[in-house]
Design an enzyme around this catalytic site. Structure first.
Site, short mmCIF file in Angstrom:
data_model
loop_
_atom_site.label_atom_id
_atom_site.label_comp_id
_atom_site.label_asym_id
_atom_site.label_seq_id
_atom_site.Cartn_x
_atom_site.Cartn_y
_atom_site.Cartn_z
N HIS A 37 0.84 -1.20 0.00
CA HIS A 37 0.00 0.00 0.00
C HIS A 37 0.88 1.26 0.00
CE1 HIS A 37 -2.72 -2.92 2.25
NE2 HIS A 37 -3.48 -2.57 1.23
N GLY A 148 -2.65 -1.89 -7.23
CA GLY A 148 -1.50 -2.80 -7.23
C GLY A 148 -1.68 -3.92 -8.24
N MET A 185 3.17 -9.30 -0.53
CA MET A 185 2.60 -8.70 0.69
C MET A 185 1.09 -8.64 0.55
SD MET A 185 5.22 -5.63 1.43
CE MET A 185 6.93 -6.00 1.79
N SER A 186 0.41 -8.93 1.65
CA SER A 186 -1.06 -8.88 1.66
C SER A 186 -1.52 -8.72 3.10
CB SER A 186 -1.63 -10.18 1.09
OG SER A 186 -3.01 -10.28 1.40
P1 AMP Z 1 -6.44 -3.93 -0.37
O1 AMP Z 1 -6.34 -3.09 0.84
O2 AMP Z 1 -5.94 -5.33 -0.19
O3 AMP Z 1 -7.80 -3.84 -1.03
O4 AMP Z 1 -5.42 -3.31 -1.42
C1 AMP Z 1 -5.48 -1.94 -1.77
C2 AMP Z 1 -4.59 -1.71 -2.95
O5 AMP Z 1 -3.25 -2.08 -2.64
C3 AMP Z 1 -5.00 -2.55 -4.18
O6 AMP Z 1 -4.86 -1.78 -5.35
C4 AMP Z 1 -4.01 -3.68 -4.12
O7 AMP Z 1 -3.77 -4.28 -5.39
C5 AMP Z 1 -2.78 -2.96 -3.62
N1 AMP Z 1 -1.84 -3.95 -3.05
C6 AMP Z 1 -2.12 -4.93 -2.17
N2 AMP Z 1 -1.02 -5.68 -1.93
C7 AMP Z 1 -0.02 -5.16 -2.69
C8 AMP Z 1 1.34 -5.49 -2.90
N3 AMP Z 1 1.91 -6.52 -2.27
N4 AMP Z 1 2.07 -4.73 -3.75
C9 AMP Z 1 1.50 -3.68 -4.40
N5 AMP Z 1 0.21 -3.31 -4.25
C10 AMP Z 1 -0.56 -4.03 -3.41
#
Ligand code: AMP
Length: 286
Positions: A37, A148, A185-186
């Site tokens: 993020h 992402g 990363m997640s």
């Molecule tokens: P989320 O909070 O999981 O909905 O993610 C919010 C944004 O962050 C989305 O556009 C995701 O694709 C991006 N994102 C999540 N994990 C990663 C990562 N490891 N690297 C780059 N972007 C990410």
């Protein structure tokens, strides 16, 4: 850094910024921020005058059986990371009725790119994503928005959405940030038990095996799938939802890929404690 809780205040703020000719960037997230993020926030900071981070755990993109109620949250920590990343405004509604008030009933269905892979395993997911992203764009009025590559199919859905509905927002896709062993990363990685976490980098090794094969000239879909599946077979405790190459733009899976077009390798794996997705884009060897 400003924290805004209501749609009306957010719209008024962005309207004023637009009147002052400021370039507005938005980074939509569900919070529990990590360096993936933060990398989107840094890219946004580089390109725009005003950076808005949205934090909203969107209920409509979760099926009733999924992890909505236990989705990890830490607003204070998120604000600290946002501050360090140069965010100007955090838009974080206090509850979901701010976004979905009584009587809400319009949704957006994006076409064929939303159907396979995640769409097949989570049939209502992309309707929820497309609808909330369209709403967040209407609320924050950005010129540019950052997503992402980690959620590859989601980026296809959002590009289709803005193109089909003439939404005047530039979409930027940023590279996936990984842990040192290759695990993407997640926020959901916190669900993994220590032993699962150790084994989760197998997904990255499977993507590398597929990539290596394509780069050495293989274009047959079945061969590429098998190369990834052989690596993933080490994950006895897991269910592999899919592990496949696909056309990088349209997401269809021909028997033989063209050497002129990019291929995306897509994997979704269900560990006992968490479902993980990952991908890698590969350019065939010519
Ligand atoms: P989320 O909070 O999981 O909905 O993610 C919010 C944004 O962050 C989305 O556009 C995701 O694709 C991006 N994102 C999540 N994990 C990663 C990562 N490891 N690297 C780059 N972007 C990410």
């Amino acid at each position: 850094m400003l924290i805004i809780r209501t749609v009306a205040e957010m719209q008024a703020f962005s309207e004023e910024m637009r009147l002052n000719r400021k370039k507005i960037a938005v980074v939509p997230t569900m919070g529990f921020l990590h360096d993936g993020h933060a990398s989107l926030l840094r890219a946004a900071r580089n390109d725009a005058d005003v950076v808005i981070l949205t934090i909203f755990v969107n209920p409509t993109q979760f099926a009733p059986t999924e992890d909505l109620s236990r989705y990890p949250r830490d607003f204070e920590r998120d604000c600290a990371i946002a501050g360090e990343s140069g965010v100007d405004v955090v838009f974080a509604p206090l509850d979901s009725t701010e976004i979905y008030p009584n009587g809400f009933e319009s949704t957006i269905d994006v076409g064929s790119v939303a159907k396979p892979f995640e769409g097949a395993f989570r049939p209502t997911h992309f309707r929820g994503v497309a609808t909330v992203v369209a709403k967040l764009f209407a609320i924050t009025k950005p010129h540019i928005a950052y997503f992402g590559q980690k959620d590859y199919q989601q980026t296809c859905v959002i590009k289709r959405l803005v193109s089909d509905l003439n939404i005047d927002v530039k979409i930027v896709v940023c590279p996936t940030r990984r842990e040192s062993d290759g695990l993407a990363m997640s926020s959901r990685n916190v669900y993994l038990q220590p032993i699962e976490r150790e084994r989760a980098a197998t997904i990255w090794r499977a993507l590398c095996a597929g990539k290596h094969l394509i780069e050495s000239g293989e274009l047959r879909s079945r061969e590429i799938t098998e190369a990834m599946s052989r690596v993933l077979a080490e994950l006895h405790e897991c269910k592999i939802d899919y592990a496949t190459p696909a056309h990088a733009e349209y997401l269809h899976v021909p028997e033989i890929f063209s050497a002129d077009e990019a291929i995306v390798l897509l994997i979704a794996v269900r560990f006992p404690s968490a479902r993980l997705i990952d991908n890698e884009v590969v350019f065939p060897h010519k």
